[in-house]
Design a protein around this motif. Structure first.
Motif, PDB file in Angstrom:
ATOM      1  N   GLY A   1     -11.307   1.369 -12.410  1.00 48.28           N
ATOM      2  CA  GLY A   1     -10.899   0.566 -13.548  1.00 48.28           C
ATOM      3  C   GLY A   1     -11.526  -0.794 -13.708  1.00 48.28           C
ATOM      4  N   GLU A   2     -12.141  -1.359 -12.671  1.00 42.36           N
ATOM      5  CA  GLU A   2     -12.620  -2.736 -12.804  1.00 42.36           C
ATOM      6  C   GLU A   2     -13.721  -2.882 -13.837  1.00 42.36           C
ATOM      7  OE1 GLU A   2     -15.880  -4.130  -9.818  1.00 42.36           O
ATOM      8  OE2 GLU A   2     -14.461  -2.936  -8.673  1.00 42.36           O
ATOM      9  N   GLN A   3     -14.458  -1.797 -14.094  1.00 44.09           N
ATOM     10  CA  GLN A   3     -15.588  -1.886 -15.019  1.00 44.09           C
ATOM     11  C   GLN A   3     -15.223  -1.527 -16.455  1.00 44.09           C
ATOM     12  OE1 GLN A   3     -19.316  -0.259 -13.271  1.00 44.09           O
ATOM     13  NE2 GLN A   3     -17.986   0.227 -11.539  1.00 44.09           N
ATOM     14  N   LEU A   4     -13.960  -1.227 -16.679  1.00 45.28           N
ATOM     15  CA  LEU A   4     -13.528  -0.868 -18.025  1.00 45.28           C
ATOM     16  C   LEU A   4     -13.130  -2.114 -18.802  1.00 45.28           C
ATOM     17  CD1 LEU A   4     -11.410   2.318 -17.261  1.00 45.28           C
ATOM     18  CD2 LEU A   4     -13.876   2.111 -17.637  1.00 45.28           C
ATOM     19  N   ALA A   5     -13.108  -1.979 -20.125  1.00 44.25           N
ATOM     20  CA  ALA A   5     -12.787  -3.117 -20.987  1.00 44.25           C
ATOM     21  C   ALA A   5     -11.981  -2.638 -22.184  1.00 44.25           C
ATOM     22  CB  ALA A   5     -14.066  -3.821 -21.452  1.00 44.25           C
ATOM     23  N   GLY A   6     -10.773  -3.163 -22.328  1.00 45.33           N
ATOM     24  CA  GLY A   6      -9.950  -2.834 -23.475  1.00 45.33           C
ATOM     25  C   GLY A   6      -9.014  -1.675 -23.224  1.00 45.33           C
ATOM     26  N   MET A   7      -7.887  -1.679 -23.936  1.00 49.82           N
ATOM     27  CA  MET A   7      -6.861  -0.674 -23.723  1.00 49.82           C
ATOM     28  C   MET A   7      -7.336   0.733 -24.049  1.00 49.82           C
ATOM     29  SD  MET A   7      -4.021  -1.653 -22.369  1.00 49.82           S
ATOM     30  CE  MET A   7      -2.869  -0.385 -22.899  1.00 49.82           C
ATOM     31  N   TYR A   8      -8.263   0.881 -25.010  1.00 48.20           N
ATOM     32  CA  TYR A   8      -8.744   2.213 -25.342  1.00 48.20           C
ATOM     33  C   TYR A   8      -9.319   2.903 -24.109  1.00 48.20           C
ATOM     34  CZ  TYR A   8      -8.371   0.912 -30.274  1.00 48.20           C
ATOM     35  OH  TYR A   8      -7.910   0.525 -31.507  1.00 48.20           O
ATOM     36  N   GLU A   9     -10.105   2.175 -23.321  1.00 48.71           N
ATOM     37  CA  GLU A   9     -10.738   2.777 -22.158  1.00 48.71           C
ATOM     38  C   GLU A   9      -9.722   3.068 -21.056  1.00 48.71           C
ATOM     39  OE1 GLU A   9     -14.125   0.468 -20.978  1.00 48.71           O
ATOM     40  OE2 GLU A   9     -15.293   1.116 -22.718  1.00 48.71           O
ATOM     41  N   TYR A  10      -8.722   2.216 -20.907  1.00 45.91           N
ATOM     42  CA  TYR A  10      -7.697   2.470 -19.886  1.00 45.91           C
ATOM     43  C   TYR A  10      -6.791   3.634 -20.281  1.00 45.91           C
ATOM     44  CZ  TYR A  10      -9.195  -1.579 -17.316  1.00 45.91           C
ATOM     45  OH  TYR A  10      -9.946  -2.444 -16.576  1.00 45.91           O
ATOM     46  N   GLU A  11      -6.466   3.721 -21.551  1.00 47.67           N
ATOM     47  CA  GLU A  11      -5.674   4.861 -22.013  1.00 47.67           C
ATOM     48  C   GLU A  11      -6.428   6.160 -21.759  1.00 47.67           C
ATOM     49  OE1 GLU A  11      -5.101   3.781 -26.043  1.00 47.67           O
ATOM     50  OE2 GLU A  11      -3.355   2.504 -25.654  1.00 47.67           O
ATOM     51  N   GLN A  12      -7.734   6.144 -21.998  1.00 49.55           N
ATOM     52  CA  GLN A  12      -8.546   7.336 -21.764  1.00 49.55           C
ATOM     53  C   GLN A  12      -8.620   7.649 -20.270  1.00 49.55           C
ATOM     54  OE1 GLN A  12     -12.677   7.045 -22.972  1.00 49.55           O
ATOM     55  NE2 GLN A  12     -12.876   9.258 -23.184  1.00 49.55           N
ATOM     56  N   LEU A  13      -8.772   6.614 -19.430  1.00 49.69           N
ATOM     57  CA  LEU A  13      -8.813   6.830 -17.984  1.00 49.69           C
ATOM     58  C   LEU A  13      -7.520   7.478 -17.499  1.00 49.69           C
ATOM     59  CD1 LEU A  13     -10.111   6.353 -15.162  1.00 49.69           C
ATOM     60  CD2 LEU A  13      -8.980   4.118 -15.158  1.00 49.69           C
ATOM     61  N   ILE A  14      -6.394   6.972 -17.956  1.00 52.81           N
ATOM     62  CA  ILE A  14      -5.104   7.522 -17.532  1.00 52.81           C
ATOM     63  C   ILE A  14      -4.914   8.940 -18.059  1.00 52.81           C
ATOM     64  CG2 ILE A  14      -2.605   7.283 -17.862  1.00 52.81           C
ATOM     65  CD1 ILE A  14      -3.028   4.228 -17.715  1.00 52.81           C
ATOM     66  N   ARG A  15      -5.343   9.176 -19.278  1.00 52.25           N
ATOM     67  CA  ARG A  15      -5.151  10.479 -19.911  1.00 52.25           C
ATOM     68  C   ARG A  15      -6.080  11.549 -19.343  1.00 52.25           C
ATOM     69  NH1 ARG A  15      -5.972   8.708 -24.558  1.00 52.25           N
ATOM     70  NH2 ARG A  15      -8.137   9.354 -24.881  1.00 52.25           N
ATOM     71  N   GLU A  16      -7.325  11.181 -19.031  1.00 53.29           N
ATOM     72  CA  GLU A  16      -8.329  12.179 -18.688  1.00 53.29           C
ATOM     73  C   GLU A  16      -8.826  12.107 -17.249  1.00 53.29           C
ATOM     74  OE1 GLU A  16     -11.535  12.132 -21.503  1.00 53.29           O
ATOM     75  OE2 GLU A  16     -10.204  11.730 -23.205  1.00 53.29           O
ATOM     76  N   GLY A  17      -8.733  10.936 -16.616  1.00 54.23           N
ATOM     77  CA  GLY A  17      -9.375  10.764 -15.324  1.00 54.23           C
ATOM     78  C   GLY A  17      -8.582  11.255 -14.133  1.00 54.23           C
ATOM     79  N   GLY A  18      -7.249  11.292 -14.263  1.00 54.17           N
ATOM     80  CA  GLY A  18      -6.433  11.799 -13.170  1.00 54.17           C
ATOM     81  C   GLY A  18      -6.383  10.908 -11.944  1.00 54.17           C
ATOM     82  N   VAL A  19      -6.827   9.644 -12.060  1.00 54.84           N
ATOM     83  CA  VAL A  19      -6.842   8.773 -10.888  1.00 54.84           C
ATOM     84  C   VAL A  19      -5.426   8.281 -10.583  1.00 54.84           C
ATOM     85  CG1 VAL A  19      -9.208   8.051 -11.325  1.00 54.84           C
ATOM     86  CG2 VAL A  19      -7.321   6.684 -12.227  1.00 54.84           C
ATOM     87  N   ASP A  20      -5.241   7.785  -9.360  1.00 55.97           N
ATOM     88  CA  ASP A  20      -3.923   7.355  -8.895  1.00 55.97           C
ATOM     89  C   ASP A  20      -3.714   5.856  -9.037  1.00 55.97           C
ATOM     90  OD1 ASP A  20      -3.208  10.032  -7.485  1.00 55.97           O
ATOM     91  OD2 ASP A  20      -5.180   9.496  -6.686  1.00 55.97           O
ATOM     92  N   VAL A  21      -4.807   5.074  -8.918  1.00 57.65           N
ATOM     93  CA  VAL A  21      -4.721   3.618  -8.915  1.00 57.65           C
ATOM     94  C   VAL A  21      -5.559   3.070 -10.062  1.00 57.65           C
ATOM     95  CG1 VAL A  21      -5.084   1.504  -7.587  1.00 57.65           C
ATOM     96  CG2 VAL A  21      -4.426   3.611  -6.407  1.00 57.65           C
ATOM     97  N   ILE A  22      -4.932   2.280 -10.919  1.00 57.81           N
ATOM     98  CA  ILE A  22      -5.612   1.641 -12.038  1.00 57.81           C
ATOM     99  C   ILE A  22      -5.938   0.206 -11.628  1.00 57.81           C
ATOM    100  CG2 ILE A  22      -5.507   1.107 -14.495  1.00 57.81           C
ATOM    101  CD1 ILE A  22      -5.225   4.075 -13.812  1.00 57.81           C
ATOM    102  N   GLN A  23      -7.187  -0.205 -11.806  1.00 62.41           N
ATOM    103  CA  GLN A  23      -7.654  -1.505 -11.307  1.00 62.41           C
ATOM    104  C   GLN A  23      -8.238  -2.371 -12.431  1.00 62.41           C
ATOM    105  OE1 GLN A  23     -10.238   0.306  -8.253  1.00 62.41           O
ATOM    106  NE2 GLN A  23      -9.172  -1.020  -6.814  1.00 62.41           N
TER     107      GLN A  23
END
Length: 387
Positions: free
Chosen positions: A255-277
């Motif tokens: 998550g550190e390289q992402l920018a904006g809620m759109y990218e974080y929403e996509q990470l949570i929805r599609e990436g399946g990761v456990d820790v958001i950074q």
């Protein structure tokens, strides 16, 4: 109250990024950016931005190309009431429409937003964490954030160093494993041997496009009890992250390289990761970070802010952590560089119990050391008028 000036200071470190043989620790970024927002009531808000300072300066100070469509963020900020932070945020987003509303554009907005929240706290006499809606914690467990050493023996020495400093957790990243990903296993094994079972170990930055190789290495790292493995794939490889997360038991972080809620929403929805950074200075500032905390909690994710520059960013991240119901860790950069610990008058200090105290003074709770800022400033701009 109105914002009457934007002050941008680009600082240059005497050291290059990395870790060399003989150095006690890693060296931080070559440059840093300090943003100050001045108001007509004499209150100044401050921020640090973990992005390329020269690029961020351009996004803020650029002349008007097309009004309210493609112009520097200064057009959206000067003359505004800092308490109307949502209005300022929308105006900045609109001003950056044509040159991009992801990446560096969001980074620049983030710096402005953090400084706005610092003003709000100072104007009301409250810490930022209170103004975010709830100061739920006074201390956050810190982890030492550093680069991988080159050999198992050097890893063991580093672990002993951080243990002696009082850390209960540590993260090793980048360095040699970015070029030789397979070395990560022996280096982490040495760190675990020196740390014993009582210290948490995190791993960062193998960075490979080979998903199967990463799955293999992460499975080997599981044997050494790592708390999370951070960004072993490029951050936009969401399919790869989902495959990885579904194939291993250890927590996967991104998550550190992402920018904006759109990218974080996509990470949570599609990436399946456990820790958001999220990095507060890159993801949209404290305004967006507060929204992400709520989204992460609803999604069953752990949120651990990324903070690898100065105490200014660390303080902003501590306030975000204090807002969380269940914070886990605060990243605490151990860089041996003046741009990490010397930019404020009272640097953040690790407590004997391995925690960092969330600043309780108004705003971010820090005061810039202007002598140090002046010493390392190589480019300075003060914006008070619009073209």
């Amino acid at each position: 109250m109105k914002i009457t000036g934007i002050e941008l200071s680009i600082l240059e470190s005497p050291y290059n990024y990395g870790i060399d043989a003989g150095n006690s620790d890693s060296r931080g970024p070559k440059y840093a950016l300090i943003v100050q927002l001045h108001t007509d009531e004499g209150i100044t808000g401050i921020a640090d931005c973990d992005s390329h300072p020269h690029v961020i300066k351009a996004f803020i100070d650029a002349p008007c190309y097309i009004s309210k469509f493609s112009e520097g963020l200064k057009y959206a900020v000067l003359g505004q009431n800092p308490f109307e932070y949502e209005k300022i945020g929308r105006a900045m987003y609109q001003s950056a429409f044509y040159q991009g509303r992801r990446g560096a554009a969001i980074h620049a907005m983030s710096a402005i937003d953090i400084a706005v929240w610092d003003i709000i706290g100072k104007a009301t006499g409250n810490p930022v964490s209170v103004m975010l809606g709830g100061r739920n914690h006074e201390r956050i467990t810190a982890y030492a954030s550093t680069l991988f050493r080159g050999t198992p023996a050097e890893m063991k020495d580093a672990v002993q160093k951080y243990r002696a400093m009082g850390f209960k957790a540590m993260k090793f990243g980048w360095g040699v494993v970015t070029q030789e990903p397979r070395k990560v296993v022996e280096l982490v094994a040495a760190a675990r041997e020196a740390a014993g079972s009582e210290m948490e170990i995190m791993v960062d930055g193998m960075w490979s496009a080979d998903v199967k190789l990463v799955i293999q290495l992460v499975k080997e790292l599981e044997r050494h009890g790592v708390f999370f493995v951070e960004e072993p794939l490029h951050s936009d490889n969401l399919n790869g992250y989902r495959k990885l997360a579904e194939s291993v038991d250890v927590r996967i972080a991104c998550g550190e390289q992402l920018a904006g809620m759109y990218e974080y929403e996509q990470l949570i929805r599609e990436g399946g990761v456990d820790v958001i950074q999220p990095d507060v200075s890159r993801m949209g500032g404290l305004t967006e970070a507060r929204r992400l905390v709520d989204l992460a909690e609803k999604s069953g994710k752990i949120l651990i802010p990324h903070a690898w520059t100065s105490d200014v960013l660390t303080a902003a991240s501590l306030h975000l952590n204090a807002y969380q119901k269940h914070p886990h860790f605060q990243e605490f950069c151990t860089n041996d560089t003046p741009l990490s610990r010397e930019l404020v008058c009272e640097p953040l200090r690790l407590e004997p119990d391995g925690t960092l105290v969330v600043p309780d003074k108004p705003g971010l709770g820090l005061e810039l050391n202007h002598d140090v800022i002046a010493k390392y400033t190589v480019e300075h701009t003060r914006i008070t008028d619009l073209d």
